[in-house]
Write a protein that holds these residues in place. Structure first.
Motif, PDB file in Angstrom:
ATOM      1  N   LEU A 260       0.869  -1.174   0.000  1.00  0.00           N
ATOM      2  CA  LEU A 260       0.000   0.000   0.000  1.00  0.00           C
ATOM      3  C   LEU A 260       0.902   1.219   0.000  1.00  0.00           C
ATOM      4  O   LEU A 260       1.526   1.540   1.015  1.00  0.00           O
ATOM      5  CB  LEU A 260      -0.906   0.007   1.226  1.00  0.00           C
ATOM      6  CG  LEU A 260      -1.765  -1.241   1.459  1.00  0.00           C
ATOM      7  CD1 LEU A 260      -2.608  -1.062   2.720  1.00  0.00           C
ATOM      8  CD2 LEU A 260      -2.651  -1.526   0.259  1.00  0.00           C
ATOM      9  N   VAL A 261       1.004   1.878  -1.141  1.00  0.00           N
ATOM     10  CA  VAL A 261       1.986   2.945  -1.334  1.00  0.00           C
ATOM     11  C   VAL A 261       1.300   4.305  -1.373  1.00  0.00           C
ATOM     12  O   VAL A 261       0.416   4.541  -2.202  1.00  0.00           O
ATOM     13  CB  VAL A 261       2.786   2.728  -2.636  1.00  0.00           C
ATOM     14  CG1 VAL A 261       3.723   3.904  -2.890  1.00  0.00           C
ATOM     15  CG2 VAL A 261       3.580   1.425  -2.553  1.00  0.00           C
ATOM     16  N   GLY A 262       1.708   5.185  -0.484  1.00  0.00           N
ATOM     17  CA  GLY A 262       1.243   6.561  -0.531  1.00  0.00           C
ATOM     18  C   GLY A 262       1.999   7.321  -1.600  1.00  0.00           C
ATOM     19  O   GLY A 262       3.227   7.434  -1.543  1.00  0.00           O
TER      20      GLY A 262
ATOM     21  N   ASP B 252      -5.205   4.888  -7.753  1.00  0.00           N
ATOM     22  CA  ASP B 252      -6.281   5.836  -7.488  1.00  0.00           C
ATOM     23  C   ASP B 252      -6.260   6.970  -8.509  1.00  0.00           C
ATOM     24  O   ASP B 252      -5.216   7.288  -9.080  1.00  0.00           O
ATOM     25  CB  ASP B 252      -6.117   6.449  -6.094  1.00  0.00           C
ATOM     26  CG  ASP B 252      -6.842   5.645  -5.028  1.00  0.00           C
ATOM     27  OD1 ASP B 252      -7.608   4.739  -5.390  1.00  0.00           O
ATOM     28  OD2 ASP B 252      -6.628   5.928  -3.838  1.00  0.00           O
ATOM     29  N   ARG B 253      -7.394   7.619  -8.661  1.00  0.00           N
ATOM     30  CA  ARG B 253      -7.472   8.790  -9.534  1.00  0.00           C
ATOM     31  C   ARG B 253      -6.573   9.909  -9.035  1.00  0.00           C
ATOM     32  O   ARG B 253      -6.016  10.683  -9.820  1.00  0.00           O
ATOM     33  CB  ARG B 253      -8.925   9.276  -9.586  1.00  0.00           C
ATOM     34  CG  ARG B 253      -9.141  10.536 -10.397  1.00  0.00           C
ATOM     35  CD  ARG B 253     -10.602  10.894 -10.443  1.00  0.00           C
ATOM     36  NE  ARG B 253     -11.124  11.217  -9.132  1.00  0.00           N
ATOM     37  CZ  ARG B 253     -11.083  12.456  -8.606  1.00  0.00           C
ATOM     38  NH1 ARG B 253     -10.535  13.440  -9.282  1.00  0.00           N
ATOM     39  NH2 ARG B 253     -11.581  12.684  -7.414  1.00  0.00           N
ATOM     40  N   LEU B 254      -6.416  10.008  -7.698  1.00  0.00           N
ATOM     41  CA  LEU B 254      -5.637  11.102  -7.125  1.00  0.00           C
ATOM     42  C   LEU B 254      -4.167  10.735  -6.922  1.00  0.00           C
ATOM     43  O   LEU B 254      -3.415  11.520  -6.375  1.00  0.00           O
ATOM     44  CB  LEU B 254      -6.248  11.536  -5.785  1.00  0.00           C
ATOM     45  CG  LEU B 254      -7.678  12.075  -5.865  1.00  0.00           C
ATOM     46  CD1 LEU B 254      -8.161  12.494  -4.475  1.00  0.00           C
ATOM     47  CD2 LEU B 254      -7.765  13.235  -6.830  1.00  0.00           C
TER      48      LEU B 254
ATOM     49  N   LEU C 255      -1.440   1.962  -5.446  1.00  0.00           N
ATOM     50  CA  LEU C 255      -0.929   3.326  -5.464  1.00  0.00           C
ATOM     51  C   LEU C 255      -2.047   4.294  -5.100  1.00  0.00           C
ATOM     52  O   LEU C 255      -3.036   4.430  -5.829  1.00  0.00           O
ATOM     53  CB  LEU C 255      -0.365   3.658  -6.847  1.00  0.00           C
ATOM     54  CG  LEU C 255       0.240   5.049  -7.007  1.00  0.00           C
ATOM     55  CD1 LEU C 255       1.433   5.238  -6.061  1.00  0.00           C
ATOM     56  CD2 LEU C 255       0.674   5.274  -8.450  1.00  0.00           C
ATOM     57  N   LYS C 256      -1.863   4.968  -3.963  1.00  0.00           N
ATOM     58  CA  LYS C 256      -2.901   5.845  -3.441  1.00  0.00           C
ATOM     59  C   LYS C 256      -2.392   7.280  -3.385  1.00  0.00           C
ATOM     60  O   LYS C 256      -1.193   7.519  -3.251  1.00  0.00           O
ATOM     61  CB  LYS C 256      -3.315   5.386  -2.040  1.00  0.00           C
ATOM     62  CG  LYS C 256      -3.696   3.905  -1.981  1.00  0.00           C
ATOM     63  CD  LYS C 256      -3.879   3.414  -0.572  1.00  0.00           C
ATOM     64  CE  LYS C 256      -5.214   3.815  -0.012  1.00  0.00           C
ATOM     65  NZ  LYS C 256      -6.352   3.148  -0.672  1.00  0.00           N
TER      66      LYS C 256
ATOM     67  N   GLY D  54      -7.511   7.526   3.446  1.00  0.00           N
ATOM     68  CA  GLY D  54      -7.208   6.758   2.244  1.00  0.00           C
ATOM     69  C   GLY D  54      -7.775   5.354   2.257  1.00  0.00           C
ATOM     70  O   GLY D  54      -7.568   4.594   1.312  1.00  0.00           O
ATOM     71  N   ARG D  55      -8.459   4.977   3.325  1.00  0.00           N
ATOM     72  CA  ARG D  55      -9.066   3.654   3.467  1.00  0.00           C
ATOM     73  C   ARG D  55      -8.025   2.541   3.387  1.00  0.00           C
ATOM     74  O   ARG D  55      -8.335   1.386   3.069  1.00  0.00           O
ATOM     75  CB  ARG D  55     -10.179   3.444   2.429  1.00  0.00           C
ATOM     76  CG  ARG D  55     -11.222   4.549   2.477  1.00  0.00           C
ATOM     77  CD  ARG D  55     -12.404   4.311   1.564  1.00  0.00           C
ATOM     78  NE  ARG D  55     -13.304   3.305   2.116  1.00  0.00           N
ATOM     79  CZ  ARG D  55     -14.528   3.065   1.619  1.00  0.00           C
ATOM     80  NH1 ARG D  55     -14.960   3.755   0.583  1.00  0.00           N
ATOM     81  NH2 ARG D  55     -15.302   2.152   2.156  1.00  0.00           N
ATOM     82  N   GLY D  56      -6.784   2.910   3.686  1.00  0.00           N
ATOM     83  CA  GLY D  56      -5.714   1.929   3.619  1.00  0.00           C
ATOM     84  C   GLY D  56      -5.878   0.805   4.616  1.00  0.00           C
ATOM     85  O   GLY D  56      -5.578  -0.358   4.314  1.00  0.00           O
TER      86      GLY D  56
END
Length: 416
Positions: A175-177, A203-205, A254-255, A263-265
Motif C-alpha cells: 500500500l503505497v502513498g 487511485d485517480r488522485l 498506489l494511493k 485513504g481507506r488503507g
C-alpha cells in the motif's frame, strides 16, 4: 606516494565490525564519516581535544569512545583503519607516518595523495552499496564521484537502471502513498516498489505521471473504473488486490497522499490480512500538510498557531453520519485543514461561525496542489462559499482555515 599517483585505486570493502578504528579529529569531516563507521559496527576511538556537538552526542550515546586529547604516537596500535582529519598539519603527518609503519589503512582529509586509502562517494539502495572513486591521469574529483554515485543510486531506486533480482520474490501487496500529486514527491521506497511491480492498482488522485514510467509488462488497473458501482467500489478493490496477490503477483496499491489519512488503507490491509496475504505499508506525504506548504501556507507558525487539525469534509455538519464535533473545532485557535470538502464548504463555514469562529477568519482553497495546475483562492469564512462557487473551485482541493493563511510570503513558492 607521488610515483603511484597515476595508478588506479584497488576497490575493496572493509569489514570493520568489532574491529578497532581510530578517528583523529572531531570536526566536520569526522561528523560526516562517523555514522557510516558506526553503522559498520566498528569499535571506534575518537582522539581529539574537542568535537562538534553532533560528534559529542555520538560519544554521549556510547556509539564511540572519545579520548579528549591531541594525537600521540602509539594511538594506532592494533588499529585496522584510521581516519585523520585535524587542522594540525604536524599531527596529521605524525599520525600518517604511524599508519605507514603499522600497515594501517589510513584516510587523510587534508592530503589525499599522502593517504593509503580513499573514501569513495557511497550510496545505498535496497541492500546494494554503490561506491564511486575517480582517479588516474585526470586526478581525483570528489564532486564528479558524488554525481556519478547519485545518478546510479537514483536509477536503482526509480527503476531506470535495470537490476533484476535473481531470487524468488514473495507475492504480496504494498500500500503505497503516492503523495499529493507531483510525481517527485513520492517516497524513494514507493518509487522502487512501483518499478518492481507486476500489477499496479491506482487511485485517480495518485501521481499519474509515474504510470508512464512503468515497463510494458506491468498491468495497470484504474481503481476508479473497477466495476460494481460506487457502493461496492472498495470491496471490488479489495477483491482485485487479493486476486492478483494470490496469483503470485507483486501488487502495488498506489494511493494519493498517505494510505492511512482518509485513504481507506486500513480497510485494504484488514482484507489482505484476513486472506493471509503479506502487506507492506509505505507512508506517503499527506496533502493536508504538503499542499498548503506548496501554496505558501504554514499549517503552524510561531505566535500564530500551535496546532492544526485535519478534518474530512465529505459529510456535512448537519448530516447524522458525521463523526466530527464541529462545535469543539470552532473553539480551537489553531489551523483547520479540510480534505474532500469543496461541495460542503458552505455548510461547514456556517457551522463554524454559528459555534463562535469569527466570520473574518482567513480561508484559502488550494486546488490541485503541487501540480502544474495548482491555483489558490483566498476568502474568509463569511465569503468562502460564494468565492468557491464564483471561481469554479473543484476537487481535488485542500481548504485551510485560520490566521496562518495570512502569514505566508508576499510571493507564494512555485507549485513544482
Amino acid at each position: 606516494m607521488a610515483e603511484h599517483a597515476d595508478r588506479p585505486a584497488y576497490p575493496v570493502g572493509l569489514r570493520l565490525s568489532g574491529r578497532r578504528v581510530v578517528v583523529v579529529g572531531g570536526g566536520q569531516v569526522a561528523q560526516r564519516r562517523l555514522p557510516a563507521l558506526i553503522a559498520a559496527g566498528a569499535d571506534i576511538v575518537l582522539v581529539s581535544p574537542s568535537a562538534t556537538a553532533s560528534v559529542e552526542a555520538m560519544a554521549d550515546a556510547g556509539e564511540i569512545r572519545w579520548e579528549r586529547r591531541p594525537y600521540a604516537d602509539g594511538d594506532l596500535t592494533d588499529t585496522w583503519y584510521a581516519l585523520i582529519a585535524t587542522d594540525d598539519d604536524a599531527a596529521n603527518e605524525a599520525a600518517s607516518a604511524e599508519a605507514e609503519r603499522t600497515r594501517t589503512w589510513c584516510v587523510r582529509s587534508d592530503d589525499a595523495e599522502a593517504a593509503t586509502a580513499w573514501t569513495p562517494a557511497t550510496g545505498r539502495s535496497e541492500g546494494v552499496t554503490v561506491a564511486v572513486l575517480t582517479a588516474g591521469a585526470h586526478g581525483r574529483d570528489p564532486r564528479h564521484s558524488a554525481a556519478v554515485r547519485d545518478a546510479i543510486v537514483e536509477g536503482l531506486r526509480d527503476g531506470s537502471i535495470a537490476a533484476p533480482h535473481h531470487r524468488t520474490r514473495t507475492a504480496g501487496v504494498a500500500l503505497v502513498g503516492g503523495g499529493p500529486g507531483d510525481p517527485d514527491l513520492i517516497t524513494v521506497r514507493g518509487r522502487r516498489l512501483l518499478a518492481e511491480a507486476d500489477v499496479v492498482i491506482a487511485d485517480r488522485l495518485g501521481p499519474r505521471d509515474l504510470l508512464d514510467e512503468l515497463p510494458p509488462h506491468v498491468e495497470v488497473i484504474d481503481a476508479a473504473k473497477i466495476p460494481y458501482g460506487r457502493f461496492m467500489a472498495q470491496e471490488a478493490i479489495n477483491n482485485a488486490l487479493i486476486e492478483h496477490a494470490k496469483a503470485g503477483k507483486a501488487v502495488v496499491r498506489l494511493k494519493g497522499g498517505d494510505p492511512f489519512v482518509f485513504g481507506r488503507g486500513m480497510e485494504e490491509a484488514q482484507a489482505l490480512a484476513a486472506e493471509g496475504i503479506p502487506c507492506t505499508v509505505v507512508p506517503g506525504i499527506s496533502s493536508s500538510i504538503s499542499v498548503p506548504g506548496a501554496a505558501g501556507i504554514p499549517v503552524t507558525h510561531r505566535g500564530v498557531a500551535h496546532e492544526f487539525t485535519v478534518v474530512s469534509g465529505h459529510v456535512a455538519p448537519d448530516d447524522e453520519r458525521s463523526l466530527v464535533d464541529w462545535e469543539a473545532l470552532a473553539r480551537l485557535r489553531g489551523t483547520l485543514v479540510l480534505l474532500m470538502a469543496v461541495d460542503k464548504i458552505g455548510a461547514i463555514a456556517r457551522a463554524l461561525i454559528e459555534h463562535g469562529r469569527s466570520p473574518e477568519t482567513p480561508v484559502a482553497l488550494v486546488q490541485e496542489g503541487t501540480t502544474a495546475a495548482q491555483r489558490r483562492v483566498d476568502a474568509t469564512l463569511a465569503t468562502v462559499a460564494e468565492r468557491a462557487s464564483a471561481e469554479g473551485v473543484r476537487p481535488p482541493a485542500v481548504i485551510v482555515i485560520g490566521d496562518v493563511v495570512a502569514v505566508g510570503p508576499a510571493t507564494a513558492p512555485t507549485a513544482r
